[in-house]
Design an enzyme around this catalytic site. Structure first.
Site, short mmCIF file in Angstrom:
data_model
loop_
_atom_site.label_atom_id
_atom_site.label_comp_id
_atom_site.label_asym_id
_atom_site.label_seq_id
_atom_site.Cartn_x
_atom_site.Cartn_y
_atom_site.Cartn_z
N LYS A 140 -2.60 0.51 -1.87
CA LYS A 140 -1.43 0.09 -2.65
C LYS A 140 -1.86 -0.33 -4.05
O LYS A 140 -1.23 0.04 -5.04
CB LYS A 140 -0.72 -1.07 -1.94
CG LYS A 140 0.00 -0.67 -0.66
CD LYS A 140 0.40 -1.88 0.19
CE LYS A 140 1.03 -1.42 1.50
NZ LYS A 140 1.26 -2.51 2.44
N GLN A 176 0.93 -9.27 3.11
CA GLN A 176 0.59 -8.18 4.03
C GLN A 176 0.62 -8.71 5.47
O GLN A 176 -0.02 -9.70 5.79
CB GLN A 176 -0.82 -7.64 3.68
CG GLN A 176 -1.28 -6.47 4.51
CD GLN A 176 -0.50 -5.18 4.22
OE1 GLN A 176 -0.05 -4.95 3.11
NE2 GLN A 176 -0.34 -4.35 5.23
N ASP A 195 9.26 -6.30 0.06
CA ASP A 195 9.40 -5.49 1.29
C ASP A 195 10.57 -5.98 2.15
O ASP A 195 10.65 -5.64 3.34
CB ASP A 195 8.09 -5.51 2.10
CG ASP A 195 7.93 -4.26 2.95
OD1 ASP A 195 8.84 -3.39 2.95
OD2 ASP A 195 6.90 -4.13 3.65
#
Ligand code: NDP
Length: 303
Positions: free
Chosen positions: A52, A96, A119
């Site tokens: 990423k 994450q 997200d």
């Protein structure tokens, strides 16, 4: 059988984003900021985060990784999040997942500023998906929807089965498919007669975390197969059974191969399928970049 080529679509999306970021920089002198926090040393998570970061940098995003030890106290982790929440140069924050087991995921995530929740982990952002009024969507489900749209697959009236009910994939994607008028069955480890339900589905999405779990005999001929699973396999017999050719070659060089949750022998029965790797994975990363840009534009009222 046609491949849903996530790698190709992701490449096209990234090119567009790179151009737009360049133009916005010329107009405003500013660039989008993305920070990813990774806690602990899960090798798969580390690999995803590095990828990423690499792609974000390539597109002109001001990307940073904060690596923290698994043993970090919750208060210290929350303090890191608070600092990022207040940093005007950071529009997008990703924690994450999974967090190491010693951390309470919700206790931590709740401290994230919903406007920087790239997200869509937070209840307010997930809730907007349920209500079909969301502005940004979680990266993996959003990548899948983009891919289906790219190949002009009309979801209206399709029987869709979503296997896996995590809040990052299964639950939001089930809502998004419903919003596009598919008839969705959401399954999990307690579902009875899963093979029978899969057999009726026109669209099968697997997000389980078990290699080759959805087998060819479960699939209706002509079904569309979307495989979210990313299983790292280190045993040769498993790689030969569950991995596509390129991963079998990779195993010889690197000692591991990546397999999906849908068995490769199911592919010939499908009308469309996503390969693993090269399907959902690159789309997830591309959507992280799309969401970062959206949050940046929101902060500076550039929409
Ligand atoms: P989770 O572990 O959070 O969820 C797994 C889901 O699978 C659960 O809902 C679980 O049911 C269900 N499940 C487990 N066993 C069975 C079974 N025997 N029958 C039916 N359902 C079952 O996983 P994630 O959603 O986070 O991820 C799933 C997979 O997708 C993983 O391989 C992960 O690495 C991958 N992934 C890939 C991404 C990409 O970009 N390609 C992005 C995110 C994830 P229950 O709820 O009852 O426990």
């Amino acid at each position: 059988m046609n491949i849903l080529d996530g790698k190709k679509i992701a490449g096209e999306i990234q090119e567009k984003i790179k151009d737009e970021i360049g133009q916005l920089k010329n107009q405003t002198g500013k660039t989008p900021g993305l920070t990813v926090i990774i806690v602990g040393e899960n090798p798969a998570s580390q690999a995803y985060v590095r990828k990423k970061h690499r792609i974000a940098q390539k597109l002109g995003i001001n990307s940073h990784i904060i690596e923290l030890k698994a043993e970090i106290a919750a208060q210290d982790l929350i303090e890191q999040i608070r600092v990022l929440n207040q940093d005007p140069g950071v529009q997008a924050i990703l924690i994450q997942l999974p967090l190491p087991e010693n951390h309470n995921t919700w206790e931590i995530l709740n401290h994230l500023n919903p406007k920087k929740d790239v997200d869509c982990f937070l209840p307010v952002n997930l809730g907007n998906i349920l209500l079909n009024r969301a502005g940004i969507f979680p990266c993996t489900p959003s990548g899948i929807m983009q891919m289906l749209d790219y190949y002009r697959i009309d979801l209206s009236g399709l029987n869709a089965i979503m296997v896996g009910r995590s809040f990052i994939v299964g639950k939001p994607l089930a809502s998004m498919l419903t919003n596009q008028n598919a008839t969705v069955t959401l399954c999990h480890s307690k579902t009875k007669n899963l093979p029978g339900l899969v057999k009726q589905a026109d669209l099968v999405v697997a997000a389980i975390g078990k290699p080759g779990f959805i087998t060819a005999d479960m699939i209706k001929k002509g079904a569309i197969l979307i495989d979210v699973g990313q299983n790292f396999l280190y045993q040769q017999h498993e790689v030969l059974e569950f991995c596509i050719e390129s991963q079998q070659q990779k195993f010889k060089k690197k000692g591991y191969g990546i397999a999906g949750d849908i068995h490769i022998k199911a592919y010939p029965k499908a009308s469309y399928f996503t390969p693993v790797p090269g399907g959902v994975g690159p789309m997830t990363v591309a959507m992280l970049m799309v969401n970062t840009l959206k949050l940046f534009k929101r902060q500076y009222h550039l929409e």
